[in-house]
Design a protein around this motif. Sequence first.
Motif, PDB file in Angstrom:
ATOM      1  N   GLU A  58       0.834  -1.197   0.000  1.00  0.00           N
ATOM      2  CA  GLU A  58       0.000   0.000   0.000  1.00  0.00           C
ATOM      3  C   GLU A  58       0.872   1.251   0.000  1.00  0.00           C
ATOM      4  N   GLN A  59       0.535   2.184  -0.894  1.00  0.00           N
ATOM      5  CA  GLN A  59       1.213   3.478  -0.932  1.00  0.00           C
ATOM      6  C   GLN A  59       0.238   4.520  -1.477  1.00  0.00           C
ATOM      7  N   THR A  60       0.469   5.776  -1.133  1.00  0.00           N
ATOM      8  CA  THR A  60      -0.364   6.855  -1.651  1.00  0.00           C
ATOM      9  C   THR A  60       0.465   7.749  -2.554  1.00  0.00           C
ATOM     10  N   VAL A  61      -0.208   8.317  -3.541  1.00  0.00           N
ATOM     11  CA  VAL A  61       0.430   9.225  -4.486  1.00  0.00           C
ATOM     12  C   VAL A  61      -0.346  10.536  -4.436  1.00  0.00           C
ATOM     13  N   ASP A  62       0.321  11.605  -4.006  1.00  0.00           N
ATOM     14  CA  ASP A  62      -0.298  12.928  -3.961  1.00  0.00           C
ATOM     15  C   ASP A  62       0.018  13.668  -5.245  1.00  0.00           C
ATOM     16  N   ILE A  63      -1.016  14.200  -5.891  1.00  0.00           N
ATOM     17  CA  ILE A  63      -0.839  14.952  -7.130  1.00  0.00           C
ATOM     18  C   ILE A  63      -1.352  16.361  -6.880  1.00  0.00           C
ATOM     19  N   LYS A  64      -0.421  17.313  -6.865  1.00  0.00           N
ATOM     20  CA  LYS A  64      -0.782  18.716  -6.661  1.00  0.00           C
ATOM     21  C   LYS A  64      -0.346  19.494  -7.885  1.00  0.00           C
ATOM     22  N   THR A  65      -1.317  20.087  -8.576  1.00  0.00           N
ATOM     23  CA  THR A  65      -1.033  20.871  -9.775  1.00  0.00           C
ATOM     24  C   THR A  65      -1.762  22.203  -9.672  1.00  0.00           C
ATOM     25  N   GLU A  66      -1.612  23.011 -10.686  1.00  0.00           N
ATOM     26  CA  GLU A  66      -2.299  24.305 -10.701  1.00  0.00           C
ATOM     27  C   GLU A  66      -3.816  24.140 -10.810  1.00  0.00           C
ATOM     28  N   TYR A  67      -4.279  22.940 -11.224  1.00  0.00           N
ATOM     29  CA  TYR A  67      -5.711  22.687 -11.381  1.00  0.00           C
ATOM     30  C   TYR A  67      -6.360  22.185 -10.097  1.00  0.00           C
ATOM     31  N   GLY A  68      -5.569  21.659  -9.150  1.00  0.00           N
ATOM     32  CA  GLY A  68      -6.102  21.142  -7.894  1.00  0.00           C
ATOM     33  C   GLY A  68      -5.286  19.957  -7.417  1.00  0.00           C
ATOM     34  N   TYR A  69      -5.807  19.239  -6.428  1.00  0.00           N
ATOM     35  CA  TYR A  69      -5.071  18.078  -5.922  1.00  0.00           C
ATOM     36  C   TYR A  69      -5.929  16.831  -5.973  1.00  0.00           C
ATOM     37  N   ASN A  70      -5.257  15.719  -6.143  1.00  0.00           N
ATOM     38  CA  ASN A  70      -5.874  14.393  -6.130  1.00  0.00           C
ATOM     39  C   ASN A  70      -4.973  13.478  -5.316  1.00  0.00           C
ATOM     40  N   ILE A  71      -5.574  12.491  -4.669  1.00  0.00           N
ATOM     41  CA  ILE A  71      -4.802  11.492  -3.933  1.00  0.00           C
ATOM     42  C   ILE A  71      -5.186  10.117  -4.469  1.00  0.00           C
ATOM     43  N   LEU A  72      -4.160   9.378  -4.887  1.00  0.00           N
ATOM     44  CA  LEU A  72      -4.340   8.029  -5.402  1.00  0.00           C
ATOM     45  C   LEU A  72      -3.784   7.034  -4.397  1.00  0.00           C
ATOM     46  N   LYS A  73      -4.379   5.854  -4.337  1.00  0.00           N
ATOM     47  CA  LYS A  73      -3.906   4.804  -3.442  1.00  0.00           C
ATOM     48  C   LYS A  73      -3.577   3.568  -4.279  1.00  0.00           C
ATOM     49  N   HIS A  75      -2.577  -0.345  -4.191  1.00  0.00           N
ATOM     50  CA  HIS A  75      -2.619  -1.539  -3.341  1.00  0.00           C
ATOM     51  C   HIS A  75      -3.143  -2.713  -4.167  1.00  0.00           C
ATOM     52  N   ASP A  76      -2.792  -3.912  -3.765  1.00  0.00           N
ATOM     53  CA  ASP A  76      -3.275  -5.146  -4.400  1.00  0.00           C
ATOM     54  C   ASP A  76      -3.097  -5.137  -5.921  1.00  0.00           C
ATOM     55  N   TYR A  77      -1.954  -4.638  -6.373  1.00  0.00           N
ATOM     56  CA  TYR A  77      -1.593  -4.590  -7.794  1.00  0.00           C
ATOM     57  C   TYR A  77      -2.588  -3.783  -8.623  1.00  0.00           C
ATOM     58  N   GLY A  78      -3.141  -2.730  -8.026  1.00  0.00           N
ATOM     59  CA  GLY A  78      -4.052  -1.834  -8.722  1.00  0.00           C
ATOM     60  C   GLY A  78      -3.977  -0.455  -8.113  1.00  0.00           C
ATOM     61  N   ILE A  79      -4.868   0.439  -8.565  1.00  0.00           N
ATOM     62  CA  ILE A  79      -4.852   1.825  -8.102  1.00  0.00           C
ATOM     63  C   ILE A  79      -6.283   2.360  -8.065  1.00  0.00           C
ATOM     64  N   GLU A  80      -6.531   3.306  -7.157  1.00  0.00           N
ATOM     65  CA  GLU A  80      -7.829   3.962  -7.077  1.00  0.00           C
ATOM     66  C   GLU A  80      -7.669   5.392  -6.581  1.00  0.00           C
ATOM     67  N   MET A  81      -8.610   6.249  -6.950  1.00  0.00           N
ATOM     68  CA  MET A  81      -8.638   7.631  -6.497  1.00  0.00           C
ATOM     69  C   MET A  81      -9.395   7.656  -5.175  1.00  0.00           C
ATOM     70  N   ILE A  82      -8.749   8.185  -4.110  1.00  0.00           N
ATOM     71  CA  ILE A  82      -9.416   8.197  -2.813  1.00  0.00           C
ATOM     72  C   ILE A  82      -9.832   9.593  -2.364  1.00  0.00           C
ATOM     73  N   ASP A  83      -9.260  10.653  -2.980  1.00  0.00           N
ATOM     74  CA  ASP A  83      -9.660  12.003  -2.603  1.00  0.00           C
ATOM     75  C   ASP A  83      -9.325  12.973  -3.726  1.00  0.00           C
ATOM     76  N   ALA A  84     -10.133  14.021  -3.836  1.00  0.00           N
ATOM     77  CA  ALA A  84      -9.906  15.077  -4.830  1.00  0.00           C
ATOM     78  C   ALA A  84     -10.651  16.318  -4.378  1.00  0.00           C
ATOM     79  N   ASP A  85     -10.155  17.478  -4.796  1.00  0.00           N
ATOM     80  CA  ASP A  85     -10.845  18.711  -4.419  1.00  0.00           C
ATOM     81  C   ASP A  85     -11.674  19.296  -5.564  1.00  0.00           C
TER      82      ASP A  85
END
Length: 128
Positions: A58-73, A75-85
Amino acid sequence: MKRGDILLIGAIVVIALAFLVPRWFGDSSENNHNNENRVARITVDGKLYKTVQLTGEEQTVDIKTEYGYNILKVHDYGIEMIDADCPDKVCLTFGFIDRNGGTIVCLPHKLMVEVVATEGGDEVDAIL
């Protein structure tokens, strides 16, 4: 019921169980074989932002750009979006993706996450 009917029904049940039982006892061999060579390609506004190896850890990926932020998680050989503004939060409804070609898109942030195979995914299977 006649004896032949009972034998036919029994044969159908045995054949069906032969296909279903292996699925009950673990992961499919395709997932075990392909887990090691998939990555998530993250693009923002059409440009590659980051490539993340899809692992069982399990790991999280924070994406912060001029358009906003998203957090991806990851785990289990896949990925999902867990938060966004973003205002509509539609990107959170895509769920967990783990297959080659699976995508998550956040239009307000111009963000796309795509699962791709790193090797052997685009090879020709057969020539006719």
